[in-house]
Design an enzyme around this catalytic site. Structure first.
Site, short mmCIF file in Angstrom:
data_model
loop_
_atom_site.label_atom_id
_atom_site.label_comp_id
_atom_site.label_asym_id
_atom_site.label_seq_id
_atom_site.Cartn_x
_atom_site.Cartn_y
_atom_site.Cartn_z
CD GLU B 224 49.68 44.04 27.81
OE1 GLU B 224 50.21 43.03 28.32
OE2 GLU B 224 49.50 45.11 28.43
CE LYS B 226 39.39 43.74 25.66
NZ LYS B 226 39.32 43.28 27.03
NE ARG B 246 35.26 45.48 34.22
CZ ARG B 246 34.68 46.44 33.53
NH1 ARG B 246 35.38 47.15 32.70
NH2 ARG B 246 33.39 46.68 33.64
CD GLU B 271 41.55 39.17 30.59
OE1 GLU B 271 42.09 40.29 30.77
OE2 GLU B 271 40.36 39.03 30.26
CE LYS B 393 36.94 48.33 25.63
NZ LYS B 393 36.33 47.99 26.90
#
Ligand SMILES: [Zn+2]
Ligand SMILES: [Zn+2]
Lengths: 319, 527
Positions: B224, B226, B246, B271, B393
């Site tokens: 997906e 970022k 976070r 996010e 990532k």
């Protein structure tokens, strides 16, 4: 001054009376020098032949006549051999303090107040923010840190004359009996202190020791070395500095100090005021530091006071 | 108060993380409850004393000290709390020094009218360092380089617990944290937080290295986008609604628009973005809303917030973290269908047959709100922390700029004997038509120890001027700087600010005149 001599002259003089061995007071090249035995020994260690053409030792308390002036040296409690200069001329007495402190120091004779008509006082820490805590507490901070970080070395920045030996003596007083390691620049004067009878225990040159062997140890070095490339020779050092300037955080931070130790060989604000009261001089001249605040305070208490500016004096370039 | 003051005094000057941890664990071990818990609250920003303002402290000092002396002293020291702590006159025969717990109790009960006398009375009993710690405590200036995260790591070390457990408990506990310490000391079971909307520590990813691709099968991973915002946790339970960063900081206050939309019982991972006209806006827009305690109506309207959802941790009180990613994803899709939350949507999945296709999509997307792609193994459970393997990532390549070294500053701690903080500049036309350098950023990492030694040597050999710990150097060395993005900034003379700049290469070979111009950087700005 009748008598034709100078106390701690900035330029070479024919006849000099020297209060103590720090470089901003004892300069080389005077023709004749009058000072304590120890101060003369320190000057010889530093300047060799340049210490002065004729060296005249004078014990504490013994008067000597220079012209019409009677001169006497009295302990100032600053470093080994340090003296106040007591001058008497036609019934009035002037005391030049030189550098002094009132706190206990196992390496030198304590300050003796001498009542006088004019007191010329230093004012290195002449602001009420400077109040030195008991030196023993600062040594305890260092020893606590050594216990808490046994895998690191503790590198303490100290002036080579006075502070170095006082810190060692205070560590010994606190019961620390491991060897203490010295930067090469500290060795000569420290050995001189030992020769002059100051007990300092087991001292070793740092240069002889492997880096790993300094874990858990205390190393002393001049202030200029602690934030320099030289310090990379030590295993993960906790950088400490023993100085009255460490009282102000920004000063400590600028020097990259991790453990500031407020240990000074100069009178703090309270000691300056107490000393002026004790010598009870109607007239006070303030020099060697922050004159304006001290002049202000002394004037408020009903004495005459004025600043006496000295050439060649540079803020904390001194001990 | 004495052990707390000693701790603050050491922390203020201690640069290394490990040394700070040692000081903190030592303190927790030595100091009894509730004092150590209050200290923890002070360090993590959990203590406030609104009754005391800095003006009160100054007023008290001037009452006791000659104003001329106070003025000279303040000029010299530069910090009010420090000046007062140093100059406050000793009082003989003062009371015994109260404990930190007693100080906190006294000051919490203080009102605006009683505070000055209470503060003065306490200052009388303290020594210099205690006064400093006390004044910083009550005026809210406890900036001593200890993050809340670091304090939690210290707690974990102290009690031999997992820091994720501490993080998970953290927002369900209150100062002075006696139940927490009792558990860490092994004298009671772990405190329960099941009924609270507390922060659940996030699962984090590793960067995908070139070598990783060969060893992992694309078919077992989901991809997906970022998104370039900030990672958040949306936690709503009963009447409690919290938005966490976070690291578990509660940022609900700055995002009332999101909080209002949290009309459900769930804990979600997503996010935080600014979303307008059907599109995600740049990070720079989101920045306008960050680090604020409150927010104006105009900010809400100009930069509306949005959460793009990646994952679901709790559906109601049902803990889904032990399910596989594929199962959680299905639950998340169902949940969104059922609840239809406002100001939130689903992060879309990307289909990809092989690495090359994904790499092309990653590099070719024109959407500046995309930072790269995330890869998540389909069977991975939701594990706190940064396990190696389940999540990766894969960022877009960083931007780079050739800059010229302008200033160097000595570092801290281990680096205090090295010039290790570098300010670099880019060229722009000067008033006289000749090009001049303007600083565009600062970096203190990206180089190896060996390169640091070379840079240090270069700085010492090319110093033009010194200002305290800073040296300006001859404009002769080119540094290639990598950064993630660049935005406009009114705070910087150049008008631009880089995000995450680091030194990627030292261009010993490149003449400074051939370094980049400010206009190159300006062309990369995303608004
Ligand atoms: Zn001196
Ligand atoms: Zn001096």
């Amino acid at each position: 001054m009748p008598g034709d001599f100078f106390v701690d002259p900035v330029r070479p003089a024919g006849r000099a009376v020297i209060t103590h061995g720090h470089a901003d007071h004892a300069r080389p090249g005077n023709a004749s020098v009058l000072a304590t035995d120890q101060t003369l020994a320190i000057m010889q260690a530093r300047y060799g032949d340049q210490a002065g053409a004729s060296l005249q030792p004078l014990a504490y308390g013994e008067p000597v006549e220079i012209g019409e002036v009677s001169v006497r040296l009295v302990p100032a409690g600053h470093v080994l051999g340090s003296a106040q200069v007591v001058l008497e001329y036609r019934g009035s007495r002037v005391v030049v303090s030189g550098d002094y402190k009132r706190g206990a120091d196992p390496t030198c004779a304590p300050f003796e107040p001498v009542p006088c008509d004019v007191f010329i006082t230093e004012a290195t820490f002449g602001l009420p923010v400077f109040r030195h805590p008991p030196a023993g507490d600062e040594i305890a901070k260092l020893l606590n840190s050594v216990a808490l970080f046994p895998e690191r070395s503790h590198l303490v920045g100290v002036y080579s004359l006075g502070k170095c030996q006082r810190v060692i003596a205070l560590l010994r007083q606190a019961g620390y009996d491991r060897p203490i390691y010295l930067h090469g620049a500290l060795i000569a004067l420290t050995e001189l202190y030992q020769r002059l009878g100051v007990q300092l225990g087991d001292l070793r040159p740092m240069a002889d020791v492997a880096k790993g062997d300094l874990r858990g140890e205390i190393v002393l070095a001049p202030p200029s070395a602690i934030a320099d490339r030289w310090s990379r020779r030590l295993p993960d050092p906790v950088v400490c500095a023993a100085s009255g300037w460490m009282r102000v955080r920004q000063r400590a931070r600028q020097r990259g100090v991790e453990l500031p130790m407020i240990i000074s060989d100069h009178a703090d604000w309270d000691e300056l005021l107490a000393t002026i009261d004790e010598v009870d001089a109607p007239e006070v001249w303030v020099t060697h530091g922050r004159e304006e605040a001290l002049v202000h305070q002394v004037t408020q208490s009903g004495r005459r006071a004025q600043a006496l500016s000295l050439v060649g004096f540079e803020d904390d370039a001194v001990d | 108060m004495t052990p707390f003051a000693e701790l603050i005094e050491r922390l203020v000057f201690t640069p290394s993380r490990n040394a700070k941890l040692r000081l903190l664990t030592d303190y927790f071990a030595r100091v009894p409850d509730p004092d150590r818990g209050w200290a923890l609250a002070a360090l993590t920003g959990g203590l406030e004393f609104p009754a005391v303002k800095a003006g009160v402290v100054r007023g008290l000092a001037v009452e006791r000290v000659d104003p001329a002396l106070f003025g000279w002293s303040y000029d010299y020291v530069g910090d009010l709390a420090e000046t007062v702590s140093l100059i406050w006159p000793k009082r003989h025969g003062a009371n015994r020094v109260p404990s930190l717990g007693e100080v906190v109790d006294t000051m919490r009960e203080a009102s605006r009218s009683t505070a000055p006398a209470l503060v003065a009375g306490l200052l009388d009993t303290f020594d210099t360092n205690e006064r400093f710690a006390f004044l910083k405590l009550i005026t809210g200036g406890m900036r001593i380089g200890v993050s809340a995260r670091l304090a939690k790591v210290a707690l974990a070390q102290y009690g031999d617990a997992d820091v994720a457990e501490i993080e998970e408990l953290w927002h369900g506990l209150e100062p002075p944290y006696e139940d927490l310490f009792t558990w860490l000391d092994g004298r009671a079971p772990k405190p329960s937080i099941d009924d609270k909307a507390v922060f659940r520590p996030l699962m984090l990813s590793h960067p995908l290295e070139d070598g990783d691709k060969a060893s992992i099968d694309p078919a077992s991973y989901r991809a997906e986008w970022k998104w370039d915002g900030i990672r958040v946790q949306v936690a709503a339970l009963g009447d409690q609604r919290r938005l966490y960063s976070r690291t578990g900081d509660d940022i609900s206050g700055a995002f009332p628009d999101i909080v209002e939309a949290m009309d459900f019982d769930a804990v979600l991972d997503g996010e935080l973005l600014v979303y307008q006209d059907g599109a995600v806006q740049s990070f720079n827009r989101l920045q306008q809303r960050l680090n604020r305690k409150t927010v104006t109506a105009r900010m809400l309207e100009e930069h509306p917030a949005w959460v793009r959802l990646y994952d679901i941790l709790f559906d109601g009180s049902e803990d889904l973290r032990d399910l596989s990613f594929d199962d959680r994803r299905q639950r998340l899709e169902q949940w969104i269908g059922r609840i239809a939350p406002g100001r939130m949507d689903l992060s879309p999945m990307i289909d990809f047959p092989d690495w090359q296709t994904l790499d092309d999509m990653r590099s070719s997307t024109a959407n500046s709100a995309i930072e790269g792609v995330m890869l998540k193994r389909g069977d991975s459970t939701y594990v706190a922390g940064r396990p190696k393997g389940p999540w990766y990532k894969w960022k877009r390549g960083p931007l780079t700029l050739d800059t010229v070294l302008m200033y160097a500053q000595r570092g801290h701690g281990k680096r205090s004997s090295f010039y290790s903080d570098f300010t670099f500049g880019a060229w722009r036309p000067g008033e006289d038509g000749e090009p001049e350098l303007v600083p565009v950023g600062k970096a203190y990492f990206g180089f190896t120890d060996e390169e640091l030694a070379q840079l240090d040597k270069w700085v010492r050999g090319h110093t033009v001027e010194r200002f305290g710990p800073v040296r300006s150097v001859a404009p002769d060395l080119v540094l290639e700087v990598a950064f993630d993005s660049v935005g406009r900034s009114t705070r910087h003379k150049s008008g631009v600010a880089m995000r995450f700049p680091r030194i990627s290469r030292i261009r010993w070979d490149k003449p400074a005149a051939e370094a980049d111009h400010l206009s190159t950087l300006e062309a990369l700005i995303v608004d």
